[in-house]
Design a protein around this motif. Structure first.
Motif, PDB file in Angstrom:
ATOM      1  N   LEU A  41       0.854  -1.175   0.000  1.00  0.00           N
ATOM      2  CA  LEU A  41       0.000   0.000   0.000  1.00  0.00           C
ATOM      3  C   LEU A  41       0.895   1.232   0.000  1.00  0.00           C
ATOM      4  N   GLN A  42       0.662   2.122  -0.944  1.00  0.00           N
ATOM      5  CA  GLN A  42       1.406   3.379  -1.014  1.00  0.00           C
ATOM      6  C   GLN A  42       0.432   4.547  -0.952  1.00  0.00           C
ATOM      7  N   ALA A  63      -0.293  13.075  -6.995  1.00  0.00           N
ATOM      8  CA  ALA A  63      -0.909  12.105  -7.893  1.00  0.00           C
ATOM      9  C   ALA A  63       0.126  11.228  -8.580  1.00  0.00           C
ATOM     10  N   LYS A  64       1.366  11.717  -8.728  1.00  0.00           N
ATOM     11  CA  LYS A  64       2.413  10.946  -9.390  1.00  0.00           C
ATOM     12  C   LYS A  64       3.183  10.041  -8.421  1.00  0.00           C
ATOM     13  N   PHE A  65       2.871  10.097  -7.142  1.00  0.00           N
ATOM     14  CA  PHE A  65       3.509   9.259  -6.122  1.00  0.00           C
ATOM     15  C   PHE A  65       5.035   9.461  -6.093  1.00  0.00           C
ATOM     16  N   SER A  66       5.472  10.679  -6.374  1.00  0.00           N
ATOM     17  CA  SER A  66       6.911  10.938  -6.351  1.00  0.00           C
ATOM     18  C   SER A  66       7.453  10.975  -4.929  1.00  0.00           C
ATOM     19  N   TYR A  71      -3.603   7.116  -3.312  1.00  0.00           N
ATOM     20  CA  TYR A  71      -3.179   5.812  -2.816  1.00  0.00           C
ATOM     21  C   TYR A  71      -3.294   4.775  -3.925  1.00  0.00           C
ATOM     22  N   ARG A  72      -2.532   3.705  -3.785  1.00  0.00           N
ATOM     23  CA  ARG A  72      -2.572   2.593  -4.735  1.00  0.00           C
ATOM     24  C   ARG A  72      -2.058   1.351  -4.044  1.00  0.00           C
ATOM     25  N   GLY A 104       4.830  -6.525 -11.381  1.00  0.00           N
ATOM     26  CA  GLY A 104       4.484  -5.208 -11.905  1.00  0.00           C
ATOM     27  C   GLY A 104       3.015  -4.876 -11.913  1.00  0.00           C
ATOM     28  N   THR A 105       2.191  -5.613 -11.190  1.00  0.00           N
ATOM     29  CA  THR A 105       0.748  -5.365 -11.185  1.00  0.00           C
ATOM     30  C   THR A 105       0.400  -4.247 -10.209  1.00  0.00           C
ATOM     31  N   SER A 106      -0.651  -3.497 -10.547  1.00  0.00           N
ATOM     32  CA  SER A 106      -1.063  -2.362  -9.727  1.00  0.00           C
ATOM     33  C   SER A 106      -2.565  -2.177  -9.808  1.00  0.00           C
ATOM     34  N   SER A 107      -3.140  -1.693  -8.722  1.00  0.00           N
ATOM     35  CA  SER A 107      -4.534  -1.265  -8.742  1.00  0.00           C
ATOM     36  C   SER A 107      -4.644   0.066  -9.479  1.00  0.00           C
ATOM     37  N   ARG A 108      -5.847   0.499  -9.738  1.00  0.00           N
ATOM     38  CA  ARG A 108      -6.053   1.870 -10.177  1.00  0.00           C
ATOM     39  C   ARG A 108      -5.655   2.803  -9.037  1.00  0.00           C
ATOM     40  N   HIS A 109      -5.424   4.064  -9.310  1.00  0.00           N
ATOM     41  CA  HIS A 109      -5.068   5.026  -8.277  1.00  0.00           C
ATOM     42  C   HIS A 109      -6.336   5.622  -7.669  1.00  0.00           C
ATOM     43  N   GLY A 110      -6.359   5.719  -6.355  1.00  0.00           N
ATOM     44  CA  GLY A 110      -7.478   6.321  -5.666  1.00  0.00           C
ATOM     45  C   GLY A 110      -7.108   7.681  -5.104  1.00  0.00           C
ATOM     46  N   ARG A 111      -8.132   8.507  -4.893  1.00  0.00           N
ATOM     47  CA  ARG A 111      -7.943   9.810  -4.265  1.00  0.00           C
ATOM     48  C   ARG A 111      -8.892   9.902  -3.087  1.00  0.00           C
ATOM     49  N   THR A 112      -8.420  10.417  -1.976  1.00  0.00           N
ATOM     50  CA  THR A 112      -9.274  10.594  -0.814  1.00  0.00           C
ATOM     51  C   THR A 112      -8.934  11.929  -0.178  1.00  0.00           C
TER      52      THR A 112
END
Length: 349
Positions: free
Chosen positions: A78-79, A84-87, A120-121, A127-135
């Motif tokens: 969990l990140q 939005a770019k998770f930098s 969050y994602r 290399g699999t990932s969920s869609r990106h969420g915003r809260t």
């Protein structure tokens, strides 16, 4: 009595993780070597925003790979980021998805800033990932902050394609930042436990819920009777793209109505026939599926019957069995939004 941080760890299920955002300067972690690829067919969600915390959710299903050993539990990351770019990450940690909870994962993240947007994602192996969420978190207590909410209820998967969600999403994206929705209040009937053979007009449905794994059949409809049936309904409803996008865009605050268990039910009694029928095991199945798929924070008061789903033994009189089933899950909690919405209660009926 409030739940303490120490006691909390003994109260939550294996599918719920209690995490603290710290702000990380080191490089992002990677899933463990050999971790399987994951798919996220029901998307991501957040719920019950607090001034310093929010609950995050996903369902992480392993992608079948004959070269990997089978398991009932799979690692994922969990990140959480302010960007939005998770930098830059404020949280980057490994959690587990388990077959026991139908691979649903609930992560309560505290240590956040009030009235702040976060992204969050979830990451799996290969290399699999969920869609990106915003809260976003709630404003601080006493903060003079407008309340911008939307509310929804009674969403029947079969009666229409969710145009209302699509319109809400489009309008929000086009609005100025100060006019955008902060959270969605969902007032129940997130699913319908029954699937009618046709609309009340006699015309066919827009789309159909696939056959239940178990289910009961009548002349006019079919309905859920088991845990796997209720899980099947949530998986189906959350396959809808607009609903997935809504849960990824806004935190939800959810209560329930009746169709999460049985139409016009009273406690653990269904009312399909002329006489109410006690169905405490079915009630517990419905409660468990609601807890697994609805993003909620139920950890406020220690005197509640259950801050987590807790299946109760079915022994004794009908009254005792009914009470035990009802007490398998309590959804009472208290939420605030600055000084203008200081007590939002979602209560057990």
């Amino acid at each position: 009595m409030p739940v303490t941080r120490r006691s909390l760890l003994g109260l939550l299920s294996g599918s719920t993780f209690f995490l603290t955002a710290r702000g990380l300067a080191s490089p992002a972690a990677a899933p463990p070597l050999g971790a399987p690829g994951l798919q996220f067919p029901q998307g991501v969600a957040s719920g019950d925003p607090q001034p310093d915390a929010v609950m995050l959710w996903t369902r992480a299903v392993p992608i079948e790979d004959p070269g990997l050993p089978s398991s009932d539990q799979y690692p994922l990351l969990l990140q959480v980021s302010r960007e939005a770019k998770f930098s830059t990450l404020v949280l980057d940690t490994e959690i587990q998805a388990s077959a026991d909870s139908d691979y649903t994962v609930r992560s309560y993240v505290d240590g956040l800033q009030p009235d702040t947007s976060y992204y969050y994602r979830f990451l799996g192996g290969a290399g699999t990932s969920s869609r990106h969420g915003r809260t976003r978190t709630a404003p601080a207590p006493g903060q003079d902050r407008e309340v911008r909410l939307a509310f929804a209820s009674c969403q029947s998967y079969e009666d229409a394609y969710y145009g209302a969600w699509a319109r809400m999403l489009a309008d929000d994206a086009a609005a100025a930042e100060e006019d955008r929705i902060d959270f969605v209040l969902h007032l129940g009937d997130f699913i319908y436990e029954r699937s009618w053979n046709a609309r009340s007009s006699g015309k066919p449905h827009s789309r159909k819920v696939p056959p239940f794994p178990n289910g009961a059949q009548t002349e006019k409809n079919r309905y859920a009777v088991s845990l796997e049936d209720y899980r099947h309904l949530y998986r189906t409803y959350l396959s809808e793209p607009s609903l997935q996008e809504a849960r990824a865009r806004w935190p939800f605050i959810c209560t329930w109505d009746d169709h999460e268990f049985s139409n016009d039910n009273f406690q653990s009694f269904s009312t399909y026939g002329e006489q109410p029928k006690l169905q405490p095991e079915r009630r517990q199945d419905a409660n468990q599926a609601w807890f697994e798929f609805i993003t909620c924070e139920l950890i406020e008061l220690a005197e509640q019957h259950a801050m987590d789903f807790s299946r109760q033994p079915q022994t004794g009189s009908d009254e005792e069995r009914n009470r035990a089933a009802n007490d398998s899950l309590s959804i009472n909690r208290r939420l605030s939004w600055g000084q203008n919405l200081y007590q939002l209660n979602t209560d057990k009926p």
